[in-house]
Design an enzyme around this catalytic site. Structure first.
Site, PDB file in Angstrom:
ATOM      1  N   ASP A   1       0.910  -1.136   0.167  1.00  0.00           N
ATOM      2  CA  ASP A   1      -0.074  -0.030   0.217  1.00  0.00           C
ATOM      3  C   ASP A   1       1.291   0.997   0.310  1.00  0.00           C
ATOM      4  O   ASP A   1       0.486   2.691  -0.520  1.00  0.00           O
ATOM      5  CB  ASP A   1      -0.758  -0.172   1.121  1.00  0.00           C
TER       6      ASP A   1
ATOM      7  N   TYR B   1       1.870   1.646  -3.846  1.00  0.00           N
ATOM      8  CA  TYR B   1       0.909   2.310  -4.065  1.00  0.00           C
ATOM      9  C   TYR B   1       1.125   3.963  -4.422  1.00  0.00           C
ATOM     10  O   TYR B   1       1.275   4.457  -4.809  1.00  0.00           O
ATOM     11  CB  TYR B   1       0.020   1.353  -4.027  1.00  0.00           C
TER      12      TYR B   1
ATOM     13  N   LYS C   1      -9.025   2.096  10.860  1.00  0.00           N
ATOM     14  CA  LYS C   1      -9.260   1.976   9.927  1.00  0.00           C
ATOM     15  C   LYS C   1      -9.411   0.657   9.229  1.00  0.00           C
ATOM     16  O   LYS C   1      -8.317  -0.126   9.558  1.00  0.00           O
ATOM     17  CB  LYS C   1      -8.260   2.683   9.210  1.00  0.00           C
TER      18      LYS C   1
ATOM     19  N   CYS D   1       7.413 -28.820   3.012  1.00  0.00           N
ATOM     20  CA  CYS D   1       8.049 -30.514   3.222  1.00  0.00           C
ATOM     21  C   CYS D   1       7.280 -31.099   4.105  1.00  0.00           C
ATOM     22  O   CYS D   1       6.651 -31.113   5.802  1.00  0.00           O
ATOM     23  CB  CYS D   1       9.614 -30.245   3.916  1.00  0.00           C
TER      24      CYS D   1
ATOM     25  N   CYS E   1      10.567 -35.354   9.511  1.00  0.00           N
ATOM     26  CA  CYS E   1      11.563 -34.703   8.518  1.00  0.00           C
ATOM     27  C   CYS E   1      12.088 -34.135  10.373  1.00  0.00           C
ATOM     28  O   CYS E   1      11.591 -33.077  11.346  1.00  0.00           O
ATOM     29  CB  CYS E   1      10.977 -33.386   7.998  1.00  0.00           C
TER      30      CYS E   1
END
Ligand SMILES: [Zn+2]
Length: 612
Positions: free
Chosen positions: A27, A30, A105, A367, A372
């Site tokens: 944002d 932008y 907001k 994964c 693991c």
């Protein structure tokens, strides 16, 4: 001229991607481009048009009054100029007592609900009929017909369940509104009652004079931000007096009596040295950037997380990339934007820990190997971190244990001091590790921490606490999805996922229970409801520094007496218990909402009264 055309084309493309829930840039980035355009072409029509939004296959609805954008202020100076404009306008028409209201907001999808038609903002003049969102299960907060607001998802829920699947909560909300069929994540979030349409009128707010607003801006932003469990990007300040609003009016882009205040954190630029890949508890592979050390808000930053592999691929992050990082409040530094891409982008094909080929899931690399070693390390680390009652089991220590075949909690807890020595730990550390294991069993731990420590998916701390208020820990492994689903806040899919997860850890769960941890039980709701104390069923906020013990202990005590402990004052709060050093804005708000305010001493006196 060519530059302007290109810039506008770019802005339109970014806008389109944003509206579709797949933003290409941040944002702030932008907004900076928009400012650039304003600089070189202040009269360009793009600046005066509300950003468009497109939903295919939806009916267009013309708004009775245009839904405009909000002008933005990034600096104190911009805010103070806004306040001056308001004060001048008020002076012009002889209004003396000028009041401002500030609300969070929301960062969601804007819409307007007149009770019959629910329309998205669209281009501001014409939106799209999106009532199907309510049929899909989006909850209108406060009921239907309350005007303009935004569709948002609860932030704590997003962080616990969805942050590994979606980059931004808004992307998910847009998906819910735009598509005819819901994906599994959306369906689950809706089922759990976490996706809301929040009319602006239902938001918490601050009210005060121009001076109070300008002098306490940061405090006001922080207080409001803390009280909202929705994604937000700043706050909105507006003048309350209707006459002033009418007099000030609007441009074709925004109302002149309203401004968005964005608190932009401190930023710094640095260069990426390399990208490391970390394996998480659930198998997500997260890229972490090692950067040239740089000072940011007083801290020396060496590492910055890049959130997910998709970002590395898309943004060209690798050795030599120039990046801007940002840190606001106490938040860990994060990537703000890529200033210069790298030519050396390396995406691993195999797990750095177990060499299993990695799979893409949305933007994430995963994964899928349950055995693991890195995932096992993270799971054991999660156990100790979540219990939080014993030190010494850091990730390096755990890695050494797992490498030596100590790869389950059972094996860890079976370790004696001499076993640690045999693995090569020094005598002092071996003693510390052994003692830490005993401490973790004998030092009291709340049952919801104990449960959450197993790392069952969909069963974080908050959900564990909710669950254990209805089903005692020892009965939980035998509970059915239907029993869990009957509890407020647990949908069908989540309930099934929880029972499946509990089944998966059944043996470890039983073995850990047999070790005799000192588990403190969450009071069962059924028992609590039969209690009769002055605070049973009441909502309480504890604030400030307490003198008779920790705030956490007071909160736990209140929960045992059947009170609902809240983190911030809202319209539902009954009591605000104040320790030392409580900010005036909290008291002011509690007073306005008619909350009973008491000192720590008053509180203890109240709960000690035998007849209430
Ligand atoms: Zn692996």
């Amino acid at each position: 001229m060519e530059d302007i055309k290109k810039l506008v084309e770019k802005l339109n493309a970014y806008n389109d991607a944003y509206r579709r829930g797949k933003p290409l840039i941040s944002d702030v980035e932008y907004d900076a481009l928009v400012e650039q355009l304003r600089e070189i072409a202040p009269q360009h029509p793009f600046l005066n048009a509300v950003e468009p939004e497109t939903f295919e296959n939806k009916i267009e609805i013309r708004h009775p009054a245009p839904m405009l954008s909000t002008e933005k202020a990034y600096t104190e100076e911009q805010l103070s100029r806004f306040v001056s404009r308001v004060m001048k306008a008020a002076g012009d028409i002889g209004v003396l007592d000028v009041r401002f209201r500030v609300t969070p907001k929301l960062d969601g999808l804007a819409g307007r609900d007149d009770g019959t038609i629910f329309a998205s903002r669209g281009n501001g003049e014409v939106g799209y009929e999106i009532s199907s969102a309510f049929q899909k299960g989006v909850i209108p907060v406060g009921g239907r017909g309350l005007g303009i607001g935004e569709i948002v998802i609860e932030m704590s829920y997003f962080e616990e369940h969805l942050a590994e699947e979606f980059e931004h909560p808004r992307n998910m909300v847009v998906g819910i509104v735009a598509s005819d069929t819901l994906n599994e994540y959306a369906r689950r979030a809706i089922e759990d009652g976490k996706v809301h349409f929040v009319p602006y009128s239902q938001l918490v707010s601050w009210e005060g004079s121009a001076t109070a607003l300008l002098e306490n801006t940061e405090d006001i932003i922080q207080e409001l931000t803390k009280q909202v469990d929705y994604p937000i990007d700043g706050v909105v300040a507006e003048v309350i007096n209707e006459d002033v609003k009418t007099y000030m009016g609007a441009t074709s882009h925004h109302y002149r009596w309203q401004i968005a205040i964005k608190s932009k954190g401190e930023t710094a630029e640095t260069t990426v040295r390399s990208v490391m890949w970390q394996v998480g508890r659930t198998g997500s592979i997260t890229p972490v950037m090692e950067v040239e050390p740089v000072l940011l808000s007083g801290a020396n930053i060496r590492r910055v997380t890049a959130h997910h592999a998709g970002l590395i691929r898309k943004e060209g992050i690798g050795e030599g990339a120039r990046i801007e990082i940002i840190r606001s409040g106490e938040v860990i530094p994060k990537l703000e934007q890529i200033l210069e891409k790298s030519r050396h982008i390396v995406i691993p094909g195999h797990c750095p820990s177990c060499s299993t080929p990695l799979l893409w899931q949305n933007d994430f690399l995963k994964c899928t190997n349950d055995n693991c070693p890195a995932q096992i390390e993270q799971r054991i680390s999660h156990w100790f971190k979540t219990l939080g009652n014993a030190d010494w089991f850091g990730i390096k220590t755990i890695r050494r244990l797992v490498e030596s075949g100590i790869d389950t909690l059972e094996k860890v807890y079976a370790m004696k001091e001499s076993d640690f020595s045999e693995l090569g730990f020094g005598p002092v550390q071996s003693g510390n590790l052994y003692n830490a294991l005993q401490t973790s069993r004998t030092k009291p731990v709340e049952d919801w921490r104990f449960l959450a420590a197993f790392g069952v998916s969909d069963l974080g701390k908050g959900d564990s606490r909710k669950l254990l208020a209805r089903i005692p820990l020892e009965n939980l492994p035998d509970s059915t999805p239907e029993q869990i689903e009957a509890i407020d806040g647990f949908g069908k899919i989540t309930s099934r996922s929880i029972t499946r997860g509990l089944n998966g850890i059944r043996r470890t769960f039983d073995n850990m229970m047999d070790l005799g941890f000192r588990i403190e039980k969450t009071p069962l709701l059924a028992d609590v409801q039969s209690l009769d104390t002055p605070i049973t069923g009441k909502s309480i906020v504890f604030t400030g520094k307490m003198t008779r013990g920790s705030r956490e202990a007071m909160q736990a005590g209140a929960r045992k007496l059947g009170a609902k402990v809240q983190s911030g004052v809202s319209g539902k709060t009954d009591f605000l218990v104040c320790g030392e050093k409580v900010g005036p804005s909290k008291i002011e708000k509690a007073t306005r909402l008619g909350v009973t305010i008491m000192s720590e001493a008053d509180y203890f006196e109240m709960i000690s009264e035998p007849d209430g």
